[in-house]
Design an enzyme around this catalytic site. Structure first.
Site, mmCIF file in Angstrom:
data_model
loop_
_atom_site.group_PDB
_atom_site.id
_atom_site.type_symbol
_atom_site.label_atom_id
_atom_site.label_comp_id
_atom_site.label_asym_id
_atom_site.label_seq_id
_atom_site.Cartn_x
_atom_site.Cartn_y
_atom_site.Cartn_z
ATOM 1 N N ARG A 1 1.787 14.392 13.683
ATOM 2 C CA ARG A 1 2.105 14.055 12.292
ATOM 3 C C ARG A 1 2.009 15.308 11.423
ATOM 4 N NH1 ARG A 1 -0.467 8.495 10.337
ATOM 5 N NH2 ARG A 1 1.432 8.497 9.094
ATOM 6 N N PRO A 2 2.953 16.211 11.606
ATOM 7 C CA PRO A 2 2.900 17.449 10.822
ATOM 8 C C PRO A 2 3.319 17.222 9.369
ATOM 9 C CG PRO A 2 4.885 17.411 12.157
ATOM 10 C CD PRO A 2 4.141 16.144 12.460
ATOM 11 N N ASP B 1 5.219 19.850 7.948
ATOM 12 C CA ASP B 1 6.071 21.032 7.779
ATOM 13 C C ASP B 1 7.279 20.749 6.897
ATOM 14 O OD1 ASP B 1 6.473 19.645 10.464
ATOM 15 O OD2 ASP B 1 8.395 20.645 10.210
ATOM 16 N N ARG C 1 -7.678 -0.903 5.943
ATOM 17 C CA ARG C 1 -6.913 0.135 5.239
ATOM 18 C C ARG C 1 -5.556 -0.391 4.781
ATOM 19 N NH1 ARG C 1 -5.891 5.117 8.669
ATOM 20 N NH2 ARG C 1 -4.788 5.590 6.742
ATOM 21 N N ARG D 1 -3.492 10.291 5.633
ATOM 22 C CA ARG D 1 -2.403 11.270 5.563
ATOM 23 C C ARG D 1 -1.747 11.275 4.171
ATOM 24 N NH1 ARG D 1 1.851 13.939 8.362
ATOM 25 N NH2 ARG D 1 3.865 13.288 7.573
ATOM 26 N N CYS E 1 -3.875 7.511 10.627
ATOM 27 C CA CYS E 1 -3.790 6.808 11.911
ATOM 28 C C CYS E 1 -3.285 7.758 12.993
ATOM 29 C CB CYS E 1 -2.808 5.638 11.802
ATOM 30 S SG CYS E 1 -3.449 4.253 10.870
ATOM 31 N N LYS F 1 0.835 -1.214 0.000
ATOM 32 C CA LYS F 1 0.000 0.000 0.000
ATOM 33 C C LYS F 1 0.868 1.262 0.000
ATOM 34 C CE LYS F 1 -1.225 1.399 4.351
ATOM 35 N NZ LYS F 1 -0.843 2.768 4.705
ATOM 36 N N ASN F 2 1.904 1.277 0.856
ATOM 37 C CA ASN F 2 2.710 2.498 0.993
ATOM 38 C C ASN F 2 3.624 2.743 -0.206
ATOM 39 O OD1 ASN F 2 1.451 2.941 3.380
ATOM 40 N ND2 ASN F 2 3.184 2.384 4.687
ATOM 41 N N ASP G 1 6.275 0.276 11.833
ATOM 42 C CA ASP G 1 5.009 -0.412 11.530
ATOM 43 C C ASP G 1 4.996 -1.862 12.013
ATOM 44 O OD1 ASP G 1 3.620 1.668 9.756
ATOM 45 O OD2 ASP G 1 5.635 1.542 8.955
ATOM 46 N N VAL H 1 10.175 6.777 16.167
ATOM 47 C CA VAL H 1 9.640 7.461 14.984
ATOM 48 C C VAL H 1 8.405 8.288 15.352
ATOM 49 C CG1 VAL H 1 8.660 7.144 12.666
ATOM 50 C CG2 VAL H 1 10.567 5.703 13.437
HETATM 51 N N1 EPU Z 1 7.571 14.461 11.042
HETATM 52 C C1 EPU Z 1 7.899 15.746 11.350
HETATM 53 N N2 EPU Z 1 7.684 16.704 10.399
HETATM 54 C C2 EPU Z 1 7.142 16.414 9.196
HETATM 55 C C3 EPU Z 1 6.813 15.091 8.892
HETATM 56 C C4 EPU Z 1 7.042 14.129 9.840
HETATM 57 O O1 EPU Z 1 8.354 16.022 12.429
HETATM 58 O O2 EPU Z 1 6.938 17.328 8.397
HETATM 59 C C5 EPU Z 1 7.736 13.419 12.062
HETATM 60 C C6 EPU Z 1 6.387 12.880 12.533
HETATM 61 O O3 EPU Z 1 5.875 13.667 13.581
HETATM 62 C C7 EPU Z 1 6.704 11.475 12.960
HETATM 63 C C8 EPU Z 1 7.892 11.107 12.084
HETATM 64 O O4 EPU Z 1 8.354 12.293 11.496
HETATM 65 O O5 EPU Z 1 7.065 11.460 14.300
HETATM 66 C C9 EPU Z 1 7.601 10.087 10.999
HETATM 67 O O6 EPU Z 1 6.727 10.621 10.043
HETATM 68 P P1 EPU Z 1 6.870 10.354 8.478
HETATM 69 O O7 EPU Z 1 6.488 11.625 7.810
HETATM 70 O O8 EPU Z 1 8.178 9.741 8.154
HETATM 71 O O9 EPU Z 1 5.763 9.246 8.291
HETATM 72 P P2 EPU Z 1 4.597 9.298 7.239
HETATM 73 O O10 EPU Z 1 5.171 9.683 5.942
HETATM 74 O O11 EPU Z 1 3.471 10.034 7.805
HETATM 75 C C10 EPU Z 1 4.856 6.844 6.431
HETATM 76 C C11 EPU Z 1 3.956 5.647 6.281
HETATM 77 C C12 EPU Z 1 3.601 5.135 7.663
HETATM 78 C C13 EPU Z 1 4.902 4.736 8.361
HETATM 79 C C14 EPU Z 1 5.870 5.922 8.406
HETATM 80 C C15 EPU Z 1 7.222 5.567 8.942
HETATM 81 C C16 EPU Z 1 2.770 5.978 4.207
HETATM 82 C C17 EPU Z 1 1.526 6.319 3.532
HETATM 83 N N3 EPU Z 1 2.763 6.039 5.548
HETATM 84 O O12 EPU Z 1 4.141 7.798 7.204
HETATM 85 O O13 EPU Z 1 2.783 4.001 7.489
HETATM 86 O O14 EPU Z 1 4.626 4.294 9.666
HETATM 87 O O15 EPU Z 1 6.053 6.453 7.080
HETATM 88 O O16 EPU Z 1 7.863 4.666 8.093
HETATM 89 O O17 EPU Z 1 3.750 5.655 3.564
HETATM 90 C C18 EPU Z 1 0.968 2.545 7.946
HETATM 91 O O18 EPU Z 1 1.105 2.085 6.806
HETATM 92 O O19 EPU Z 1 0.230 2.014 8.807
HETATM 93 C C19 EPU Z 1 1.700 3.772 8.316
HETATM 94 C C20 EPU Z 1 1.352 4.512 9.355
#
Ligand code: EPU
Length: 428
Positions: free
Chosen positions: A129-130, A132, A405, A100, A124, A28-29, A312, A334
Site C-alpha cells: 500500500r504505497p 507514491d 474501525r 492509512r 489494514c 467512513k471512507n 471491500d 486491487v
Molecule cells: N497503489 C499504488 N500506488 C499508490 C497507491 C496505491 O500502487 O501510490 C495501489 C495499492 O498498492 C493497491 C491499490 O493501488 O494495490 C489500491 O490502493 P488505493 O490507494 O486505491 O486504496 P486506498 O486509497 O489505500 C481506499 C479505501 C479502502 C479501499 C480502497 C479501494 C479509504 C480510507 N480506504 O484505500 O478501504 O479498499 O480504497 O477502493 O478510503 C476499508 O475501508 O476497509 C478499506 C481498506
C-alpha cells in the site's frame, strides 16, 4: 448488576433468517477525506451523518493534534471542525500507523501552509500500500520531496497546477491530489483518476467551499486553483460497503431486509452480482429491498476500482459463494494480498482452493460449521460474521477491533433483524 462482556469477541449462533429494516450509517471512507478537507480553510466546517467508528476518532485526534478545534457529537453524528489555528504540520507516527487515511492531511496541509511531514501510513494489511501516487503528484505540483527513514517531508511556498498522470487510480491518492489542487495556482488535470462515490462526494463538498472542479467521477479531473476556500456544511453519504454486507447477509440467510438510506447507482456493482446469483433486489426511492430466494447460483467476481466490483465486498461475497450450487471464482485485482481470510473460512468448512494470493475458486454449497476465527482486517471481519450467520452452531469472531474501525454497531444492527449475535460474556 451489569453483565461484564468481552467486547473483543463477537459470538454468533447461526441459522437464523434475517428480516426487517436497517438504517445504513454514513460512510467512513467518505467522512475521512471530508474531515481532512477542513484543513483547507480557516472557517468552521460542519458535518452530519458521521459514523462513530475508530477511524473517525483517529482522524479527529489527528486534526486536534495539528491544532484544529474538533467536536464530535457522537449521538447525533455531528462533527464540527475549525482549522483556524493550525500550529503543527506533522502527522505523528502513532496516529498515522493506525490508519492509512491519515495520509489525507498531507495534500491540504501542503497546499495551505507550504510544508508537511508525514510518516509512511499503516492501516489494514491487504498487501502493498504505497503512497507514491500522492507523492509524485504533489511533486508535479512543485513540492520538494525529501524521503527519510521517518517518512516524507514535502514543501513548496506555493503549489502550481500541472498535468498529473496517475499510474494507478488510487482512491485516497486521487482525494489527496484533488484537495491539494484546489489551492494551487493555475490548472491541474488529474488523469486516470479514481471515481469512487466517496471521491464524487468530496469533490462536491470542495465545490461548495468555492473550489473550481470539473470531471470528478470520471478518470479526467480538472481543477482551477483558487486563493482561499470557505467552510462547509455537509452530510456524509450512506455507506455502500455496510449496505453491501447487510444485503449479502439477507441473501445467504434466505431473508428479506430493507436497507434504508442507500444510493442505487453506488450499489450497482453488487446488486448486479446478487441478481446473477439468484438473490432479489428492488428499490423504492432510497430504500433497497433484498431477498434471498431459493438455491443460489455460482458467480465469478473481479474486484476492481469503481465501477467494478468493490474490493471491500470481495470477502463478504465469498460467503455467498460458499452457499451457491457450483463453482465460483474470485479474482482480486486491487490489492495483492486480500485473500488471507480464506484460511478462516476453511476452518469453518468452506471448500476453497487458493490459486495464488489474488485468485480463489470456491466450490459450493458447503455446510459451514461454527468455529473460533479471527478478524484480520475490517472487511474480512464482516465476512466472518456473515459466515457465522449461516454456520451450524456457535461462531466466535475474535480481534474485532478491526470491525470497530469500519462497521458501526454491526452487532446491534444484525440482532435487530433477527440474528442471534452478541459480545462474548467475559471469562467464557
Ligand atoms: N497503489 C499504488 N500506488 C499508490 C497507491 C496505491 O500502487 O501510490 C495501489 C495499492 O498498492 C493497491 C491499490 O493501488 O494495490 C489500491 O490502493 P488505493 O490507494 O486505491 O486504496 P486506498 O486509497 O489505500 C481506499 C479505501 C479502502 C479501499 C480502497 C479501494 C479509504 C480510507 N480506504 O484505500 O478501504 O479498499 O480504497 O477502493 O478510503 C476499508 O475501508 O476497509 C478499506 C481498506
Amino acid at each position: 448488576m451489569q453483565t461484564s462482556v468481552d467486547t473483543a469477541t463477537i459470538r454468533i449462533q447461526g441459522g437464523q433468517r434475517l428480516a426487517g429494516r436497517v438504517s445504513v450509517s454514513g460512510a467512513k471512507n467518505a467522512a475521512l477525506p471530508v474531515m481532512a478537507a477542513a484543513l483547507l480553510t480557516d472557517e468552521e466546517c460542519l458535518l452530519e451523518n458521521v459514523p462513530a467508528l475508530e477511524d473517525i476518532f483517529v482522524m479527529a485526534d489527528l486534526l486536534r493534534w495539528l491544532g484544529a478545534d474538533v467536536e464530535f457529537d457522537q449521538e447525533n453524528g455531528r462533527v464540527r471542525i475549525c482549522a483556524a489555528n493550525i500550529h503543527r504540520r506533522e502527522a505523528p507516527q502513532e496516529l498515522v500507523e493506525r490508519m492509512r487515511a491519515s495520509f489525507l492531511v498531507t495534500g491540504p496541509l501542503l497546499a495551505r501552509f507550504g510544508d508537511v511531514h508525514s510518516t509512511t501510513p499503516g492501516g489494514c494489511k491487504l498487501g502493498s500500500r504505497p503512497v507514491d501516487v500522492d507523492v509524485r503528484g504533489l511533486h508535479r505540483m512543485g513540492a520538494k520531496v525529501e524521503q527519510g527513514e521517518n517518512g516524507y517531508h514535502l514543501s513548496a511556498s506555493r503549489l502550481y497546477g500541472n498535468d498529473i498522470y496517475m499510474d494507478y487510480p488510487s482512491h485516497t491518492g486521487t482525494e489527496n491530489l484533488l484537495m491539494a489542487a484546489t489551492l494551487a495556482r493555475g490548472n491541474t488535470r488529474i488523469i486516470n483518476a479514481a471515481s469512487e462515490p466517496e471521491i464524487v462526494s468530496l469533490g462536491s463538498i470542495l465545490m461548495d467551499m468555492g473550489a473550481r472542479i470539473s470531471g470528478v467521477g470520471t478518470p479526467h479531473i480538472s481543477v482551477q486553483g483558487v486563493d482561499r476556500l470557505r467552510g462547509y456544511r455537509a452530510a456524509i453519504l450512506p455507506d455502500r460497503l455496510e449496505a453491501g454486507a447487510f444485503a449479502i447477509a439477507a441473501v445467504i440467510t434466505g431473508g428479506e431486509v430493507v436497507l434504508e438510506r442507500v444510493s442505487e447507482p453506488d450499489m450497482l456493482p453488487l446488486t448486479h452480482k446478487i441478481r446473477e446469483a439468484g438473490g432479489e433486489v428492488w428499490w423504492s426511492e432510497h430504500e433497497m429491498m433484498v431477498r434471498g430466494n431459493g438455491p443460489l447460483k455460482p458467480t465469478d467476481i473481479q474486484a476492481l476500482p469503481f465501477p467494478g466490483f468493490p474490493t471491500d465486498l470481495q470477502a463478504p461475497f465469498a460467503v455467498l459463494m460458499t452457499q451457491a450450487h457450483g463453482q465460483s471464482r474470485i479474482y482480486e485485482r486491487v490489492f495483492n494480498d486480500r485473500l488471507r481470510y480464506v484460511a478462516e473460512l476453511q476452518t469453518m468448512g468452506a471448500n476453497i482452493e487458493l490459486i495464488d494470493k489474488q485468485q480463489a475458486v470456491i466450490y459450493g454449497p458447503s455446510k459451514l460449521v461454527g468455529a473460533d476465527v479471527r478478524a484480520l482486517d475490517i472487511r474480512s471481519g464482516a465476512c466472518l460474521v456473515l459466515a457465522g450467520l449461516v454456520a451450524e452452531g456457535e461462531t466466535r469472531v475474535r480481534e474485532i477491533q478491526h470491525l470497530r474501525r469500519g462497521h458501526e454497531d454491526i452487532v446491534g444492527k444484525l440482532a435487530s433483524i433477527g440474528a442471534q449475535i452478541d459480545y462474548l460474556p467475559a471469562e467464557s
